[in-house]
Motif scaffolding. Structure first.
Motif, short mmCIF file in Angstrom:
data_model
loop_
_atom_site.label_atom_id
_atom_site.label_comp_id
_atom_site.label_asym_id
_atom_site.label_seq_id
_atom_site.Cartn_x
_atom_site.Cartn_y
_atom_site.Cartn_z
N ALA A 158 43.27 45.83 24.63
CA ALA A 158 41.81 45.98 24.62
C ALA A 158 41.30 46.40 25.99
CB ALA A 158 41.15 44.68 24.18
N ALA A 159 41.88 45.82 27.04
CA ALA A 159 41.46 46.19 28.40
C ALA A 159 41.82 47.64 28.70
CB ALA A 159 42.11 45.26 29.42
N LEU A 160 42.98 48.08 28.25
CA LEU A 160 43.38 49.46 28.52
C LEU A 160 42.56 50.46 27.70
CD1 LEU A 160 47.26 48.97 28.60
CD2 LEU A 160 45.69 49.15 30.54
N ARG A 161 42.25 50.12 26.47
CA ARG A 161 41.43 51.03 25.65
C ARG A 161 40.01 51.14 26.19
NH1 ARG A 161 44.20 48.42 21.46
NH2 ARG A 161 42.47 46.96 21.21
N ARG A 162 39.53 50.07 26.80
CA ARG A 162 38.18 50.09 27.32
C ARG A 162 38.05 50.93 28.58
NH1 ARG A 162 37.52 45.08 27.04
NH2 ARG A 162 38.21 44.51 29.14
N ASP A 163 39.10 50.97 29.38
CA ASP A 163 39.01 51.64 30.67
C ASP A 163 39.97 52.80 30.86
OD1 ASP A 163 37.13 49.70 31.35
OD2 ASP A 163 38.65 48.35 32.15
N GLY A 164 40.89 53.02 29.91
CA GLY A 164 41.92 54.03 30.13
C GLY A 164 41.67 55.31 29.36
N GLY A 165 42.28 56.41 29.84
CA GLY A 165 42.20 57.69 29.16
C GLY A 165 43.30 57.85 28.14
N LEU A 166 43.30 58.99 27.47
CA LEU A 166 44.25 59.22 26.39
C LEU A 166 45.69 59.28 26.91
CD1 LEU A 166 44.75 59.77 23.41
CD2 LEU A 166 44.36 62.20 23.86
N VAL A 167 45.90 60.00 27.99
CA VAL A 167 47.25 60.12 28.53
C VAL A 167 47.76 58.78 29.02
CG1 VAL A 167 48.67 61.24 30.29
CG2 VAL A 167 46.84 62.53 29.15
N SER A 181 48.77 56.47 26.11
CA SER A 181 50.07 56.75 25.49
C SER A 181 51.19 56.08 26.27
CB SER A 181 50.29 58.26 25.42
OG SER A 181 49.27 58.88 24.66
N GLY A 182 51.18 56.25 27.59
CA GLY A 182 52.21 55.61 28.40
C GLY A 182 52.08 54.11 28.40
N ALA A 183 50.84 53.59 28.41
CA ALA A 183 50.64 52.15 28.41
C ALA A 183 51.08 51.54 27.09
CB ALA A 183 49.16 51.83 28.67
N THR A 184 50.85 52.23 25.99
CA THR A 184 51.28 51.73 24.69
C THR A 184 52.80 51.61 24.62
OG1 THR A 184 49.35 52.71 23.63
CG2 THR A 184 51.20 52.12 22.21
N ALA A 185 53.48 52.62 25.14
CA ALA A 185 54.94 52.55 25.18
C ALA A 185 55.42 51.39 26.04
CB ALA A 185 55.51 53.87 25.70
N ALA A 186 54.72 51.14 27.15
CA ALA A 186 55.09 50.03 28.02
C ALA A 186 54.86 48.69 27.32
CB ALA A 186 54.28 50.09 29.31
N ALA A 232 56.45 42.37 35.69
CA ALA A 232 57.13 43.67 35.53
C ALA A 232 56.27 44.63 34.69
CB ALA A 232 58.48 43.45 34.85
N LEU A 233 55.61 44.09 33.66
CA LEU A 233 54.73 44.94 32.85
C LEU A 233 53.56 45.46 33.68
CD1 LEU A 233 53.77 46.09 30.12
CD2 LEU A 233 52.66 43.88 29.71
N THR A 234 53.01 44.62 34.52
CA THR A 234 51.89 45.04 35.36
C THR A 234 52.30 46.16 36.31
OG1 THR A 234 51.03 42.78 35.26
CG2 THR A 234 50.12 44.22 36.95
N ILE A 235 53.51 46.05 36.87
CA ILE A 235 54.00 47.09 37.77
C ILE A 235 54.22 48.40 37.03
CG2 ILE A 235 55.92 47.76 39.26
CD1 ILE A 235 56.23 44.80 39.99
N VAL A 236 54.79 48.31 35.82
CA VAL A 236 55.03 49.53 35.04
C VAL A 236 53.71 50.20 34.67
CG1 VAL A 236 55.92 50.38 32.83
CG2 VAL A 236 57.25 48.75 34.16
N LEU A 237 52.71 49.39 34.31
CA LEU A 237 51.42 49.98 33.93
C LEU A 237 50.73 50.67 35.10
CD1 LEU A 237 49.97 47.22 31.56
CD2 LEU A 237 50.93 49.44 30.93
N THR A 238 51.01 50.21 36.31
CA THR A 238 50.42 50.88 37.46
C THR A 238 50.99 52.30 37.64
OG1 THR A 238 52.07 49.88 38.93
CG2 THR A 238 49.96 48.73 38.67
N LEU A 239 52.20 52.52 37.14
CA LEU A 239 52.78 53.87 37.21
C LEU A 239 52.00 54.87 36.35
CD1 LEU A 239 56.59 52.98 37.03
CD2 LEU A 239 55.18 53.37 39.07
N PHE A 240 51.34 54.35 35.32
CA PHE A 240 50.51 55.20 34.46
C PHE A 240 49.04 55.14 34.87
CE2 PHE A 240 54.16 53.83 31.91
CZ PHE A 240 54.65 55.05 31.49
N ASP A 241 48.79 54.59 36.04
CA ASP A 241 47.43 54.47 36.55
C ASP A 241 46.54 53.70 35.56
OD1 ASP A 241 45.42 54.72 38.38
OD2 ASP A 241 44.74 56.67 37.66
N ALA A 242 47.13 52.70 34.94
CA ALA A 242 46.38 51.88 33.98
C ALA A 242 45.49 50.89 34.73
CB ALA A 242 47.33 51.12 33.07
#
Length: 239
Positions: free
Chosen positions: A194-203, A206-211, A117-127
Motif C-alpha cells: 500500500a505504501a509503494l502504490r501510494r508513492d511509487g511509479g509504474l516501473v 514492477s520491481g518492488a512487486t518482484a522484491a 534486506a527487503l528494505t535495501i533491495v527496494l531502495t535499488l528500485f528507488d522505492a
C-alpha cells in the motif's frame, strides 16, 4: 296553582374543576418521556467509540512511533510464545522452554534479517520506503501472527497431548505455525504494498512487486528452517 321549580345556577367550585378535567400539570405529562438521569444515558454514548484491545493492537499508525512499534512487536512475540508452550505440553519439562523460545525465534529472524534486506533491495528500485515505515509494518505483522498463534494455543495443546502419533502431533503443530505465518506475511506485504502504490511509479512498482514476492518466499524458507532447528516436536521430540 302549579308550583314552579326554582332553577338554581350550578356553580362549580375550584375543587370540582380540579377533579373534573383540569389535571395537575405533572399528571398531564405522565405520558411524556422521562427526563434523562445524569450519568446514565451518557454512558453508552461515551463508550460507543471505544476500540477493543485487539483493534488497537492491529490499528494502522500513520506517524512513526518507535516505542509503540517495539511494544507491539513484543506483544506479538509474547503471544507466539504461548503457542510454543502449547507445543511443549507433549513432552513437558524442558520442552516448554525450547518451544516457547523457538516459535517466536522465527518471527525475530524474519524481522531482523528479512525485512532489512527487503528494505535495501527496494531502495535499488528507488522505492519510497523508509525504515520507520518498514518497522511499523513489521510490528503490525508480528502482532497479527501472535494473535493467531495465541488463539490457536489451547486447541493445539489439546491435539498434541492427545495425539497417539508423533508425526500427527508434529503436523498439527506445523499447521498452526503455517496459519500464523501466512497471516503475518500477508499483513506485512499488504502494508508495504500500500505504501509503494501510494508513492511509487509504474516501473518502480514492477520491481518492488518482484522484491515483495521474493521476500515472501525467503520468509517462509527462513521460518521453516528456524522452526526445524529449534522445535523438538518437529524432530520427533528430540531436543
Amino acid at each position: 296553582m302549579q308550583a314552579q321549580a326554582t332553577c338554581l345556577p350550578v356553580t362549580s367550585s375550584p375543587e370540582a374543576g380540579t377533579d373534573a378535567g383540569a389535571k395537575d400539570p405533572a399528571e398531564r405529562r405522565d405520558d411524556a418521556p422521562a427526563a434523562p438521569v445524569p450519568g446514565t444515558a451518557a454512558e453508552p454514548t461515551a463508550g460507543a467509540g471505544h476500540r477493543s484491545w485487539t483493534a488497537a493492537l492491529l490499528a494502522e499508525r500513520p506517524a512513526s512511533d518507535l516505542r509503540g512499534d517495539l511494544s507491539r512487536f513484543g506483544v506479538g512475540v509474547g503471544l507466539a510464545s504461548l503457542y510454543g508452550l502449547a507445543l511443549g505440553a507433549r513432552q513437558g519439562g524442558a520442552s516448554f522452554a525450547h518451544h516457547a523460545a523457538g516459535v517466536p525465534a522465527a518471527m525475530v529472524a524474519v524481522a531482523c534479517v528479512g525485512v532489512p534486506a527487503l528494505t535495501i533491495v527496494l531502495t535499488l528500485f528507488d522505492a519510497p520506503l523508509d525504515p520507520p515505515r518498514a518497522l511499523s509494518a513489521t510490528a503490525r505483522a508480528a502482532a497479527s501472527t501472535g494473535l493467531v498463534l495465541g488463539g490457536l494455543a489451547p486447541a493445539s495443546a489439546l491435539f498434541v497431548v492427545t495425539s497417539g502419533s508423533d508425526v500427527t502431533a508434529a503436523l498439527m503443530g506445523l499447521l498452526g505455525l503455517a496459519v500464523g505465518g501466512v497471516v503475518g506475511v500477508g499483513f506485512l506485504l499488504r502494508d508495504l504494498g500500500a505504501a509503494l502504490r501510494r508513492d511509487g511509479g509504474l516501473v518502480r512498482l514492477s520491481g518492488a512487486t518482484a522484491a515483495l514476492v521474493g521476500f515472501a518466499v525467503f520468509a517462509v524458507v527462513l521460518a521453516l528452517r528456524v522452526w526445524a532447528e529449534t522445535l523438538p516436536i518437529l524432530n520427533g521430540g528430540v531436543s
